[in-house]
Design an enzyme around this catalytic site. Structure first.
Site, PDB file in Angstrom:
ATOM      1  N   ARG A   1       0.843  -1.197   0.000  1.00  0.00           N
ATOM      2  CA  ARG A   1       0.000   0.000   0.000  1.00  0.00           C
ATOM      3  C   ARG A   1       0.877   1.244   0.000  1.00  0.00           C
ATOM      4  NH1 ARG A   1      -4.292  -3.193   3.131  1.00  0.00           N
ATOM      5  NH2 ARG A   1      -3.168  -3.195   5.089  1.00  0.00           N
TER       6      ARG A   1
ATOM      7  N   PHE B   1     -11.520  -4.926  -5.560  1.00  0.00           N
ATOM      8  CA  PHE B   1     -11.503  -5.833  -4.395  1.00  0.00           C
ATOM      9  C   PHE B   1     -10.978  -5.053  -3.178  1.00  0.00           C
ATOM     10  CE2 PHE B   1     -10.415  -8.237  -8.240  1.00  0.00           C
ATOM     11  CZ  PHE B   1     -11.437  -9.176  -8.299  1.00  0.00           C
TER      12      PHE B   1
ATOM     13  N   ASP C   1     -15.989  -3.320  -4.554  1.00  0.00           N
ATOM     14  CA  ASP C   1     -16.012  -4.644  -3.914  1.00  0.00           C
ATOM     15  C   ASP C   1     -17.436  -5.178  -4.068  1.00  0.00           C
ATOM     16  OD1 ASP C   1     -14.063  -6.026  -1.482  1.00  0.00           O
ATOM     17  OD2 ASP C   1     -16.122  -6.747  -1.663  1.00  0.00           O
ATOM     18  N   SER C   2     -17.570  -6.485  -4.230  1.00  0.00           N
ATOM     19  CA  SER C   2     -18.922  -7.036  -4.416  1.00  0.00           C
ATOM     20  C   SER C   2     -19.708  -7.042  -3.105  1.00  0.00           C
ATOM     21  CB  SER C   2     -18.841  -8.450  -4.983  1.00  0.00           C
ATOM     22  OG  SER C   2     -18.086  -9.261  -4.119  1.00  0.00           O
TER      23      SER C   2
ATOM     24  N   ALA D   1     -16.479  -7.492  -9.768  1.00  0.00           N
ATOM     25  CA  ALA D   1     -15.271  -6.976 -10.419  1.00  0.00           C
ATOM     26  C   ALA D   1     -15.379  -7.021 -11.944  1.00  0.00           C
ATOM     27  CB  ALA D   1     -14.067  -7.783  -9.962  1.00  0.00           C
TER      28      ALA D   1
ATOM     29  N   ASP E   1      -6.569  -6.929  -6.344  1.00  0.00           N
ATOM     30  CA  ASP E   1      -6.165  -7.759  -5.195  1.00  0.00           C
ATOM     31  C   ASP E   1      -7.312  -8.697  -4.820  1.00  0.00           C
ATOM     32  OD1 ASP E   1      -4.772  -8.755  -3.007  1.00  0.00           O
ATOM     33  OD2 ASP E   1      -5.422  -7.152  -1.669  1.00  0.00           O
TER      34      ASP E   1
ATOM     35  N   CYS F   1      -3.067 -14.199  -3.652  1.00  0.00           N
ATOM     36  CA  CYS F   1      -2.761 -14.664  -2.291  1.00  0.00           C
ATOM     37  C   CYS F   1      -3.017 -16.169  -2.168  1.00  0.00           C
ATOM     38  CB  CYS F   1      -3.553 -13.889  -1.254  1.00  0.00           C
ATOM     39  SG  CYS F   1      -5.328 -14.032  -1.447  1.00  0.00           S
TER      40      CYS F   1
HETATM   41  N1  SAH Z   1      -7.341  -5.429  -1.098  1.00  0.00           N
HETATM   42  C1  SAH Z   1      -7.903  -5.708   0.183  1.00  0.00           C
HETATM   43  C2  SAH Z   1      -8.132  -7.182   0.438  1.00  0.00           C
HETATM   44  C3  SAH Z   1      -9.010  -7.865  -0.573  1.00  0.00           C
HETATM   45  S1  SAH Z   1      -9.818  -9.273   0.062  1.00  0.00           S
HETATM   46  C4  SAH Z   1      -7.033  -5.083   1.274  1.00  0.00           C
HETATM   47  O1  SAH Z   1      -5.987  -4.475   0.996  1.00  0.00           O
HETATM   48  O2  SAH Z   1      -7.402  -5.167   2.440  1.00  0.00           O
HETATM   49  C5  SAH Z   1     -10.842  -9.718  -1.265  1.00  0.00           C
HETATM   50  C6  SAH Z   1     -12.115  -8.904  -1.404  1.00  0.00           C
HETATM   51  O3  SAH Z   1     -12.689  -9.276  -2.665  1.00  0.00           O
HETATM   52  C7  SAH Z   1     -13.204  -9.177  -0.381  1.00  0.00           C
HETATM   53  O4  SAH Z   1     -13.530  -7.967   0.284  1.00  0.00           O
HETATM   54  C8  SAH Z   1     -14.400  -9.684  -1.178  1.00  0.00           C
HETATM   55  O5  SAH Z   1     -15.649  -9.161  -0.737  1.00  0.00           O
HETATM   56  C9  SAH Z   1     -14.102  -9.184  -2.565  1.00  0.00           C
HETATM   57  N2  SAH Z   1     -14.683  -9.964  -3.687  1.00  0.00           N
HETATM   58  C10 SAH Z   1     -14.792 -11.298  -3.795  1.00  0.00           C
HETATM   59  N3  SAH Z   1     -15.298 -11.632  -5.009  1.00  0.00           N
HETATM   60  C11 SAH Z   1     -15.503 -10.462  -5.687  1.00  0.00           C
HETATM   61  C12 SAH Z   1     -15.986 -10.150  -6.982  1.00  0.00           C
HETATM   62  N4  SAH Z   1     -16.355 -11.097  -7.834  1.00  0.00           N
HETATM   63  N5  SAH Z   1     -16.043  -8.856  -7.347  1.00  0.00           N
HETATM   64  C13 SAH Z   1     -15.664  -7.881  -6.494  1.00  0.00           C
HETATM   65  N6  SAH Z   1     -15.195  -8.127  -5.251  1.00  0.00           N
HETATM   66  C14 SAH Z   1     -15.118  -9.399  -4.838  1.00  0.00           C
END
Ligand code: SAH
Length: 392
Positions: free
Chosen positions: A210, A226, A248-249, A278, A296, A336
């Site tokens: 970050r 995300f 975010d979804s 996404a 991410d 991850c």
């Molecule tokens: N970048 C974040 C961590 C991401 S965790 C950080 O720095 O803290 C992954 C995230 O993706 C979750 O919040 C989840 O709700 C979201 N997610 C999962 N599937 C998704 C999709 N199809 N579209 C958008 N977001 C999604």
């Protein structure tokens, strides 16, 4: 202590201090045995070579001591002390930074245990029945850890323990009580909700990445895909981004992001947050609308049998990114998934780049931060992979 005898030749990895015994390496198990019980591991000749916690599954023993050493009462205190010394050496405990990972499982010689610190609260996750059974000892060792100033210990293992273990873990305070806090990371404030949030409430593992994003944000239009708690978005705003869109979804994640943006940059019109899938959102974006992209996603491949589809997922996601990013744009892309190696992830991203026809160069190759250490005897502990790419 119950004894587990290995098949001939299966002691080799233990001699190299690899912390797992796979079930296929075992010749005999002394019965009756309960999941989570401490066990002694013997070579096929009957010599003791390690001790650890037994569990049913592909990983049958997680090792805590090697050679003929006993698992002593002060094991947790000693290991926590050494983990804490390391975090101090990393300069993570400062007036402007009070959240960090204190224990990263195998990387801190405590396989099956994760501890994240938020101010004076420790959030403990057990990934093995052994650590679940030891949770009260671990909590006591945390509270008495000199100079760590830990007052509350929250136990949260409802999603991390093996499903078949029938341990029925309850999320609860083992010591103290303090429902959520505002933690400081590199001088930025974040609401941490360990009660309702994912994992321990925050993804500490992206801290350094970050900060790198912040340094590239000046004057850019940023899409944080995300976003979860909006970590990357808040850093981008501090880095003088022209505009930041968080997606975010989960609508809960969008609420968290908005709250975190608001405590750091109240009523900042540069930021907006959208609850949307996404792929749908990326389809709706104008080509060239953004020139700094963060991808991410959650682990697309959680197990080996999901690997093929996971890699297809990474390729498709990154392809969308390459198709939409402005010329001269910078893309931060991550995986991850533990089962996806660095090479596999690169191949998925490079294939997407080739398919998009864009000219792409690697600026940085990223990984997890130093408070998520990798024991060299356990290279599997390296899970976070990231690439920063310059796209023409
Ligand atoms: N970048 C974040 C961590 C991401 S965790 C950080 O720095 O803290 C992954 C995230 O993706 C979750 O919040 C989840 O709700 C979201 N997610 C999962 N599937 C998704 C999709 N199809 N579209 C958008 N977001 C999604």
């Amino acid at each position: 202590m119950k004894k587990i005898k290995l098949k001939p030749g299966k002691e080799e990895s233990v001699k190299r201090h690899h912390p797992w015994i796979f079930s296929g390496a075992i010749a005999t198990i002394e019965e009756p045995i309960e999941e989570g019980e401490p066990v002694e591991v013997l070579t096929s000749k009957g010599d003791k070579i390690a001790s650890g916690h037994y569990q049913i599954g592909s990983i049958a023993v997680r090792l805590l001591e090697f050679g003929d050493k006993e698992i002593t009462e002060d094991l947790y205190s000693r290991r926590l002390q050494s983990a804490f010394e390391m975090r101090k050496a990393l300069n993570l405990i400062r007036p402007d930074n009070n959240c960090y990972r204190l224990v990263h499982g195998e990387g801190d010689f405590l396989p099956g245990l994760v501890v994240d610190i938020y101010g004076d609260t420790a959030v403990v996750q057990a990934h093995s029945p052994g650590m679940h059974l030891e949770r009260m000892k671990i909590a006591d060792a945390l509270i008495t850890l000199p100079h760590a100033n830990i007052r509350n210990v929250y136990y949260k293992s409802d999603t991390t323990l093996p499903y078949k273990a029938h341990l029925d873990p309850t999320n609860e305070y083992l010591i103290g009580k303090y429902d959520g806090c505002i933690a400081l990371e590199n001088g930025l404030q974040f609401n941490i909700d360990w009660l309702k949030g994912q994992k321990t409430g925050f993804f500490i593992d992206q801290r350094e990445n970050r900060r790198l994003l912040e340094s590239y944000s000046g004057g850019r239009e940023v899409l944080n895909m995300f976003c979860y708690t909006g970590g990357f978005s808040v850093y981008a705003l501090r880095g003088n981004a022209k505009r930041v869109v968080s997606v975010d979804s989960s609508s809960k994640a969008i609420e968290l992001t908005e709250a975190n943006v608001n405590i750091n940059f109240p009523e900042d019109s540069r930021h907006s947050a959208i609850a949307e899938d996404a792929f749908k959102y990326l389809d709706s974006v104008e080509k060239g609308e953004f020139d700094l992209l963060v991808l991410d996603p959650p682990a697309f491949a959680k197990h080996r049998n999901a690997l093929k589809n996971g890699l297809i997922g990474y390729r498709k996601l990154n392809l969308k990114g390459f198709e939409k990013i402005r010329k001269g744009g910078i893309m931060f892309t991550f995986s991850c998934s533990q089962v996806v190696t660095k090479e596999m992830f690169r191949l998925a991203v490079f294939t997407a780049a080739a398919q998009s026809g864009r000219k792409v160069r690697i600026l940085h190759q990223l990984t997890q931060p130093a408070d998520h250490p990798v024991d060299i005897s356990h290279p599997e502990g390296e899970y976070l992979k990231g690439l920063v790419l310059y796209v023409e």
